[in-house]
Scaffold this motif. Structure first.
Motif, mmCIF file in Angstrom:
data_model
loop_
_atom_site.group_PDB
_atom_site.id
_atom_site.type_symbol
_atom_site.label_atom_id
_atom_site.label_comp_id
_atom_site.label_asym_id
_atom_site.label_seq_id
_atom_site.Cartn_x
_atom_site.Cartn_y
_atom_site.Cartn_z
ATOM 1 N N PHE A 1 0.780 -1.054 0.018
ATOM 2 C CA PHE A 1 -0.050 0.294 0.058
ATOM 3 C C PHE A 1 0.704 1.384 -0.192
ATOM 4 C CE2 PHE A 1 -2.758 -3.456 1.720
ATOM 5 C CZ PHE A 1 -3.993 -3.123 1.170
ATOM 6 N N TYR A 2 1.882 1.150 0.430
ATOM 7 C CA TYR A 2 3.137 2.358 0.646
ATOM 8 C C TYR A 2 3.314 2.512 -1.095
ATOM 9 C CZ TYR A 2 4.059 1.393 5.585
ATOM 10 O OH TYR A 2 3.733 1.050 6.805
ATOM 11 N N VAL B 1 0.356 3.896 -2.697
ATOM 12 C CA VAL B 1 0.055 5.628 -2.558
ATOM 13 C C VAL B 1 1.151 6.452 -3.102
ATOM 14 C CG1 VAL B 1 0.081 7.286 -0.762
ATOM 15 C CG2 VAL B 1 -1.126 4.891 -0.560
#
Length: 367
Positions: free
Chosen positions: A192-193, A196
């Motif tokens: 998810f890092y 994003v």
């Protein structure tokens, strides 16, 4: 007698190079999404070849987790490429950043959030220095960043005294290691890092004037200067963004390794540039872009995972990366030349909204 009808105006021939025709559309579609199709094909091949090990949730978790840091570093390498420069210090910077985090937490006993923030800000400062040296020192980005990278490697060795930073019996704070080891919605949180960060870069580069100006600077710095774009300012900003992302990647690497190894960062340098350069052949062929970089990283991840599960020797990894790098540079150059030849431009991509900025030249030369 009835007068003959006036001659009709000659019709303009329909050429395949004109925008909007099926030949260009099909060719552009294949060029844009061919790498994504290759990823799906590799998944299918390895799933059929290794039905018990490859098409499993464990393999998916492993790919999303282990490839998060290479993906972040590939995005860091992509930003200066957009501006027509290369940052060869990212591997050295990654090693220094992760060592500094562990040094501040273990040796200096700083609170881990403060240590992480200090390292990320330090990465930003290093990026600014790289940009200043390149633009104001008038030194080629290859040479400048190789020199600063070597200096960072020396600082890393000085901090660690050539050894490793090992936490004490109590280990590292669990909240710090959770930055890498925790999950969200059943998937590793590092994935998810990456998502994003890729979305943020896509918004900046594709939807904001600063990103469009960066593409113009990378395509033709002289023309950008003539139309009033501050080339030096934007180039320094590109290096600063790269350094900031490298600092963040160093924090993730420290949470993953949990041991400060002064030489580990160099292992990520080649995969990062392979992902960044190969990514410029996907989604928007001929232009470095964040979604294409993610697709390129996915191809590398699937290929390396499948090869490893088939029992390949250790030397196949550098062979795979080296061969893919050569292929990526060649394809990136071809995509840039084809983009210039077809002249397919979109008005929404220009800094002033009138025409798309010229495509970036292939790495290492002009198209």
């Amino acid at each position: 007698m009835t007068a003959p009808p006036p001659p009709s105006a000659p019709r303009r021939p329909r050429t395949p190079d004109r925008p909007g025709h099926h030949g260009v559309s099909a060719g552009h579609f294949i060029g844009a999404y061919g790498l994504l199709a290759l990823t799906a094909l590799l998944v299918l091949i390895f799933s059929l070849t290794l039905p018990r090990t490859f098409p499993t949730l464990d393999t998916l978790d492993s790919i999303l987790s282990t490839q998060s840091i290479p993906a972040v570093l590939a995005l860091a390498a992509m930003v200066p490429i957009v501006a027509g420069a290369f940052d060869l210090s990212i591997g050295y910077g990654l090693g220094l950043a992760h060592v500094m985090v562990l040094y501040l937490v273990v040796e200096a006993e700083w609170p881990w959030p403060l240590a992480c923030l200090a390292v990320i800000v330090g990465g930003l400062v290093v990026g600014v220095l790289n940009g200043v040296i390149v633009e104001f020192g008038r030194i080629d980005s290859f040479i400048a960043t190789l020199g600063t990278g070597s200096m960072m490697f020396a600082v890393t060795g000085w901090i660690t005294d050539g050894g490793r930073i090992v936490p004490g019996p109590g280990g590292l704070p669990p909240a710090f290691t959770d930055l890498y080891t925790s999950t969200f919605l059943g998937l590793p949180v590092p994935a998810f890092y990456v998502l994003v960060l890729a979305v943020a870069l896509w918004l900046v580069l594709e939807r904001l004037p600063i990103g469009r100006c960066l593409y113009v600077v990378g395509s033709n710095p002289r023309a950008a200067d003539l139309v009033g774009i501050p080339v030096r300012k934007y180039t320094v900003c590109a290096f600063a963004a790269s350094g900031l992302i490298v600092g963040f990647a160093g924090v993730l690497l420290a949470a993953q390794q949990q041991i400060g190894n002064p030489s580990v960062g160099l292992d990520y340098l080649l995969p990062a540039f392979v992902g960044a350069l190969l990514g410029s052949t996907a989604i928007k062929p001929g232009r470095p872009n964040a979604p294409g970089t993610l697709v390129a990283v996915a191809v590398l991840a699937v290929g390396l995972t499948g090869i490893a599960q088939m029992g390949a020797e250790f030397w196949t990894v550098p062979l795979f990366h080296g061969g893919t790098l050569l292929l990526a540079v060649g394809l990136a150059g071809y995509a840039a030349r084809r983009r210039v030849h077809t002249g397919v431009f979109a008005a929404r991509d220009a800094p002033d909204g009138t025409s798309e900025p010229p495509p970036a030249p292939p790495p290492g030369g002009t198209p």
